[in-house]
Scaffold this motif. Sequence first.
Motif, short mmCIF file in Angstrom:
data_model
loop_
_atom_site.label_atom_id
_atom_site.label_comp_id
_atom_site.label_asym_id
_atom_site.label_seq_id
_atom_site.Cartn_x
_atom_site.Cartn_y
_atom_site.Cartn_z
N ASP A 1 39.72 31.17 29.29
CA ASP A 1 40.73 30.80 30.29
C ASP A 1 41.64 31.98 30.62
N VAL A 2 42.04 32.74 29.60
CA VAL A 2 42.90 33.90 29.81
C VAL A 2 42.17 34.93 30.66
N GLU A 3 40.89 35.17 30.38
CA GLU A 3 40.09 36.13 31.15
C GLU A 3 39.98 35.69 32.60
N GLN A 4 39.74 34.40 32.81
CA GLN A 4 39.62 33.86 34.17
C GLN A 4 40.95 34.00 34.91
N GLN A 5 42.04 33.66 34.25
CA GLN A 5 43.36 33.79 34.89
C GLN A 5 43.70 35.25 35.18
N THR A 6 43.30 36.15 34.31
CA THR A 6 43.52 37.59 34.53
C THR A 6 42.78 38.05 35.78
N GLN A 7 41.55 37.58 35.94
CA GLN A 7 40.78 37.95 37.13
C GLN A 7 41.41 37.39 38.40
N VAL A 8 41.88 36.16 38.34
CA VAL A 8 42.53 35.54 39.50
C VAL A 8 43.80 36.31 39.85
N LEU A 9 44.62 36.62 38.85
CA LEU A 9 45.84 37.38 39.10
C LEU A 9 45.54 38.78 39.64
N SER A 10 44.52 39.40 39.10
CA SER A 10 44.13 40.74 39.54
C SER A 10 43.73 40.70 41.02
N THR A 11 42.98 39.67 41.40
CA THR A 11 42.56 39.52 42.80
C THR A 11 43.78 39.29 43.70
N LYS A 12 44.71 38.45 43.26
CA LYS A 12 45.91 38.18 44.05
C LYS A 12 46.77 39.44 44.19
#
Length: 174
Positions: A145-156
């Motif tokens: 979940d942390v990895e997925q959220q990191t990717q989402v934040l990075s994209t944003k």
Amino acid sequence: MEFDSEDAAKKYYDEYARRVGFKMRIDQCRRSEVDKKIISRRLSCNKEGYYTKSRNQFGQIRKQHTSSRQGCNAMMLVRVNQLGKGVVTTFEKEHTHPFVFSPCGSVDNEGDCKERRIQALTEELKHQDELIKFYQEHLSALLGDVEQQTQVLSTKIQVAVNNIREIETTTYEK
């Protein structure tokens, strides 16, 4: 099973608990509204249920203490029939915790005592292994979940940076 009385059933379950490696406690006791005689008794493992916070007379939560309760479902329900005999109506054998064996005092049973101690330690190891697997699975899910959220934040963040650059270039061109 049927016993001569509900008290005999209680003694039997207490002895059974001692032999198996847990402590028995009286969980519920129902009495007749007419003559106040015991009509049923629920005997359970002392680790039955979970500790709930209790409040004193002023509504304040009492001081916390460590609880030995672990949600164990092992129990025996005894109902008293018309003849006064204790009849087991429900029996749950499975425990959710390892057993605790008391040390042996007799030299004659030393081998048996060691065997029971080995069995208890083996059960404890199995229980700890199950806990480790449980925590590993939850930790892996959390890290995913942390990895997925990191990717989402990075994209944003990348979109925001691109938008700022676009605004800067259009502002400087004018």
